[in-house]
Design a protein around this motif. Structure first.
Motif, PDB file in Angstrom:
ATOM      1  N   GLN A 151      -3.160 -11.676  -2.424  1.00 16.87           N
ATOM      2  CA  GLN A 151      -3.090 -11.137  -1.075  1.00 16.87           C
ATOM      3  C   GLN A 151      -2.149  -9.937  -1.080  1.00 16.87           C
ATOM      4  O   GLN A 151      -1.022 -10.039  -1.538  1.00 16.87           O
ATOM      5  CB  GLN A 151      -2.581 -12.200  -0.110  1.00 16.87           C
ATOM      6  N   GLN A 152      -2.639  -8.799  -0.575  1.00 18.00           N
ATOM      7  CA  GLN A 152      -1.812  -7.595  -0.579  1.00 18.00           C
ATOM      8  C   GLN A 152      -0.753  -7.695   0.504  1.00 18.00           C
ATOM      9  O   GLN A 152      -1.046  -8.003   1.658  1.00 18.00           O
ATOM     10  CB  GLN A 152      -2.664  -6.352  -0.385  1.00 18.00           C
ATOM     11  N   LEU A 153       0.486  -7.444   0.097  1.00 23.69           N
ATOM     12  CA  LEU A 153       1.613  -7.492   1.016  1.00 23.69           C
ATOM     13  C   LEU A 153       1.965  -6.093   1.503  1.00 23.69           C
ATOM     14  O   LEU A 153       2.265  -5.887   2.675  1.00 23.69           O
ATOM     15  CB  LEU A 153       2.815  -8.130   0.306  1.00 23.69           C
ATOM     16  N   MET A 154       1.908  -5.110   0.592  1.00 28.27           N
ATOM     17  CA  MET A 154       2.330  -3.767   0.948  1.00 28.27           C
ATOM     18  C   MET A 154       1.727  -2.758  -0.028  1.00 28.27           C
ATOM     19  O   MET A 154       1.469  -3.079  -1.186  1.00 28.27           O
ATOM     20  CB  MET A 154       3.865  -3.708   0.877  1.00 28.27           C
ATOM     21  N   LYS A 155       1.532  -1.522   0.441  1.00 29.55           N
ATOM     22  CA  LYS A 155       1.037  -0.449  -0.406  1.00 29.55           C
ATOM     23  C   LYS A 155       1.755   0.831  -0.009  1.00 29.55           C
ATOM     24  O   LYS A 155       1.916   1.123   1.172  1.00 29.55           O
ATOM     25  CB  LYS A 155      -0.470  -0.287  -0.226  1.00 29.55           C
ATOM     26  N   VAL A 156       2.199   1.595  -1.025  1.00 27.01           N
ATOM     27  CA  VAL A 156       2.830   2.885  -0.780  1.00 27.01           C
ATOM     28  C   VAL A 156       2.181   3.917  -1.689  1.00 27.01           C
ATOM     29  O   VAL A 156       1.712   3.593  -2.774  1.00 27.01           O
ATOM     30  CB  VAL A 156       4.366   2.856  -1.026  1.00 27.01           C
ATOM     31  N   GLY A 157       2.160   5.165  -1.236  1.00 30.41           N
ATOM     32  CA  GLY A 157       1.556   6.221  -2.039  1.00 30.41           C
ATOM     33  C   GLY A 157       0.065   6.282  -1.795  1.00 30.41           C
ATOM     34  O   GLY A 157      -0.488   5.550  -0.968  1.00 30.41           O
ATOM     35  N   SER A 158      -0.582   7.188  -2.530  1.00 32.17           N
ATOM     36  CA  SER A 158      -2.023   7.318  -2.369  1.00 32.17           C
ATOM     37  C   SER A 158      -2.637   7.841  -3.658  1.00 32.17           C
ATOM     38  O   SER A 158      -1.941   8.352  -4.534  1.00 32.17           O
ATOM     39  CB  SER A 158      -2.341   8.288  -1.226  1.00 32.17           C
ATOM     40  N   GLY A 159      -3.941   7.733  -3.746  1.00 36.91           N
ATOM     41  CA  GLY A 159      -4.645   8.206  -4.925  1.00 36.91           C
ATOM     42  C   GLY A 159      -4.178   7.515  -6.177  1.00 36.91           C
ATOM     43  O   GLY A 159      -4.025   6.296  -6.217  1.00 36.91           O
ATOM     44  N   SER A 160      -3.908   8.297  -7.229  1.00 41.37           N
ATOM     45  CA  SER A 160      -3.499   7.707  -8.502  1.00 41.37           C
ATOM     46  C   SER A 160      -1.988   7.506  -8.599  1.00 41.37           C
ATOM     47  O   SER A 160      -1.491   6.984  -9.587  1.00 41.37           O
ATOM     48  CB  SER A 160      -3.978   8.585  -9.663  1.00 41.37           C
TER      49      SER A 160
END
Length: 177
Positions: free
Chosen positions: A99-108
């Motif tokens: 389960q995804q908790l957090m995401k930062v940044g974009s692309g690669s």
């Protein structure tokens, strides 16, 4: 009737033993590969004898079992391999158990944090996937018992205060440069 029951149990057995990809299998498959750097960190890495831990920090440290790091170092000669490997990890992390908790940044370029557990108060594993196409990527598995997001933040605070034995992290320095 007996044959039907045997057939039913046999089918159930084969389905339950499906060979689904997992991070555990991915780590085992790539630990010995020269394209990867693998580091296992035990709780003894964190030296806390020079400061007093709060109750929350003690609880966080108690929930932590170990950390596994698998890093792929990228350069211009292995861009295709980078794409293949990062896609394989991202495919594994699409499984419903993560389960995804957090995401930062974009692309690669960026990082994502996932967890595995019954709910967000009984987490067995945190997974951090961080990467930058020019440098590579790292998959970090933080394994424990009954962890929660607060434990992770408390562990970060403990790591900042503690006298960490950096010798165990030397293999990762090449990736950071």
């Amino acid at each position: 009737m007996k044959n039907l029951v045997i057939l039913l149990f046999g089918t159930l057995f084969l389905v339950s033993c499906a060979d689904r990809p997992s991070l555990q299998k991915y780590f085992v498959k790539n630990t010995e590969s020269s394209a990867f750097i693998a580091v296992d960190l035990p709780p003894s890495l964190i030296k806390t004898d020079k400061f007093v831990l709060s109750e929350a920090e003690k609880e966080a440290l108690k929930s932590f079992d170990k950390m596994n790091i698998l890093a792929f170092k990228s350069d211009s000669s292995n861009a295709v391999a980078y794409d293949k490997e990062i896609l394989e990890v991202k495919t594994i992390l699409k499984d419903e158990s993560y389960q995804q908790l957090m995401k930062v940044g974009s692309g690669s370029d960026g990082a994502s944090i996932y967890f595995v557990g019954a709910d967000d108060e009984h987490i067995e594993e945190f997974v951090i996937l961080a990467g930058k196409k020019e440098n590579g990527f790292a998959v970090i598995r933080v394994l424990g018992t009954n962890m929660n997001p607060t434990h992770v933040f408390n562990m970060i605070a403990i790591l900042q205060k503690s006298d960490v034995n950096l010798e165990q992290l030397k293999p990762l320095q090449a990736l950071v440069k």
